[in-house]
Design a protein around this motif. Sequence first.
Motif, PDB file in Angstrom:
ATOM      1  N   UNK A 105       0.836  -1.202   0.000  1.00 52.19           N
ATOM      2  CA  UNK A 105       0.000   0.000   0.000  1.00 52.19           C
ATOM      3  C   UNK A 105       0.867   1.247   0.000  1.00 52.19           C
ATOM      4  N   UNK A 106       1.912   1.241   0.795  1.00 51.03           N
ATOM      5  CA  UNK A 106       2.822   2.387   0.855  1.00 51.03           C
ATOM      6  C   UNK A 106       3.529   2.606  -0.476  1.00 51.03           C
ATOM      7  N   UNK A 107       3.768   1.534  -1.216  1.00 49.90           N
ATOM      8  CA  UNK A 107       4.435   1.651  -2.512  1.00 49.90           C
ATOM      9  C   UNK A 107       3.598   2.461  -3.506  1.00 49.90           C
ATOM     10  N   UNK A 108       2.289   2.419  -3.365  1.00 47.79           N
ATOM     11  CA  UNK A 108       1.430   3.234  -4.228  1.00 47.79           C
ATOM     12  C   UNK A 108       1.514   4.716  -3.880  1.00 47.79           C
ATOM     13  N   UNK A 109       1.927   5.051  -2.659  1.00 44.00           N
ATOM     14  CA  UNK A 109       1.855   6.424  -2.162  1.00 44.00           C
ATOM     15  C   UNK A 109       3.143   7.221  -2.323  1.00 44.00           C
ATOM     16  N   UNK A 110       4.183   6.588  -2.872  1.00 44.42           N
ATOM     17  CA  UNK A 110       5.474   7.260  -3.029  1.00 44.42           C
ATOM     18  C   UNK A 110       5.920   7.215  -4.494  1.00 44.42           C
ATOM     19  N   UNK A 111       6.450   8.324  -4.960  1.00 44.74           N
ATOM     20  CA  UNK A 111       6.854   8.427  -6.360  1.00 44.74           C
ATOM     21  C   UNK A 111       8.007   7.495  -6.711  1.00 44.74           C
ATOM     22  N   UNK A 112       8.862   7.168  -5.760  1.00 46.14           N
ATOM     23  CA  UNK A 112       9.981   6.277  -6.057  1.00 46.14           C
ATOM     24  C   UNK A 112       9.498   4.910  -6.513  1.00 46.14           C
ATOM     25  N   UNK A 113       8.417   4.418  -5.919  1.00 45.16           N
ATOM     26  CA  UNK A 113       7.934   3.075  -6.223  1.00 45.16           C
ATOM     27  C   UNK A 113       6.708   3.060  -7.121  1.00 45.16           C
ATOM     28  N   UNK A 114       6.011   4.188  -7.244  1.00 51.58           N
ATOM     29  CA  UNK A 114       4.836   4.271  -8.104  1.00 51.58           C
ATOM     30  C   UNK A 114       5.140   5.185  -9.284  1.00 51.58           C
ATOM     31  N   UNK A 115       5.393   4.581 -10.437  1.00 55.35           N
ATOM     32  CA  UNK A 115       5.726   5.334 -11.649  1.00 55.35           C
ATOM     33  C   UNK A 115       4.663   5.121 -12.736  1.00 55.35           C
TER      34      UNK A 115
END
Length: 346
Positions: free
Chosen positions: A180-190
């Motif tokens: 879920x956190x991966x969706x909320x950060x630009x580093x992991x959500x491109x």
Amino acid sequence: MTADLFQPYALNASITLNNKILMAPLTRCQADDDLVPTQAMADYYARRADAGLIISEAVIIRPDGQGYPNTPGLFTPEQIQGWQRVTSAVHAKGGKIFAQLWHTGRVAHSHFFGGQTVAPSAVKIEGTVPRQRELAYETPKALTTDEIAQLVADYSQAAANAIDAGFDGVEIHGANAYLIDQFLHHDSNRRDDEFGGTPENMARFPLAVVDAIVNRIGNERTALRVSPGAYVNMQGDSRDRAVFDYFLNQLESRQLAYLHVGIFDDALTFEYLGGRVSDYVRGHYSQTLVGVGSYSAETGAQAIADGRFDLLAIGRPFIANPDYVVRVRDRQPLVTYSDEMLAELV
């Protein structure tokens, strides 16, 4: 100074905690090979039932969410039955316990489930799996929109399974660089579709999970952990601030049981958040907030008195001191935590 920690706290009309000290989620990797909780785990949690609320170790919602050995699941009948032993033992001691629902996303590894890891985007992290250092992290598959919808349904089912297992509620693990956190950060959500690029899009899946679980088990039994500050398995990005400004505003209207800050040390500061994570979240969220991150009972009580958060979660000291609440209340010395204690459940 710590007397206020021992006052009852009403999360809502349905749940009142005996005190303001929570046992933080602590991954122990002690489930059996089918990821079923053991009797030793039931005994371990029961010994800590004096906490106002126990937040369980993170619990996998489906097989491809596994990133560490022997972490318990909540997706088979046997796992649900195993957790029933745990919750019954805690309730017999007068305690309350929430299940922390978990999918590790790109921190998972195919070694554990024989399939492909999934994440918002096909961006791998560097390094190896803790406790199994021979396993290097893999490049995940970017989730399709249909697969995202299935994940929402799987989170909802896991929440229903948690209630069937006797938990008093669930804490959605939306922190610490997991799915879920991966969706909320630009580093992991491109992504460049409806799940990426803008704050509204990046928060779409996390909010869908929250709403699905609220609809399934009720907002009073639904909580969430968040990590606005990227500090593990994630690079920070100043654009993340706008994502969490939007996300926290949306959460305010959901009337959750509580919001839990996800940070290992709350002394850390983040330039793009203007300081500590807990202070940033408090500035954007007015309802029940749980603070955590290397606090003692004394410093945590002072933070509550200062209005920085409402409840205090304690982690490793609970491993070393099953009777942590009694020791603090009676001003008894605490046993110092050491990593050797992770080898067995006491």
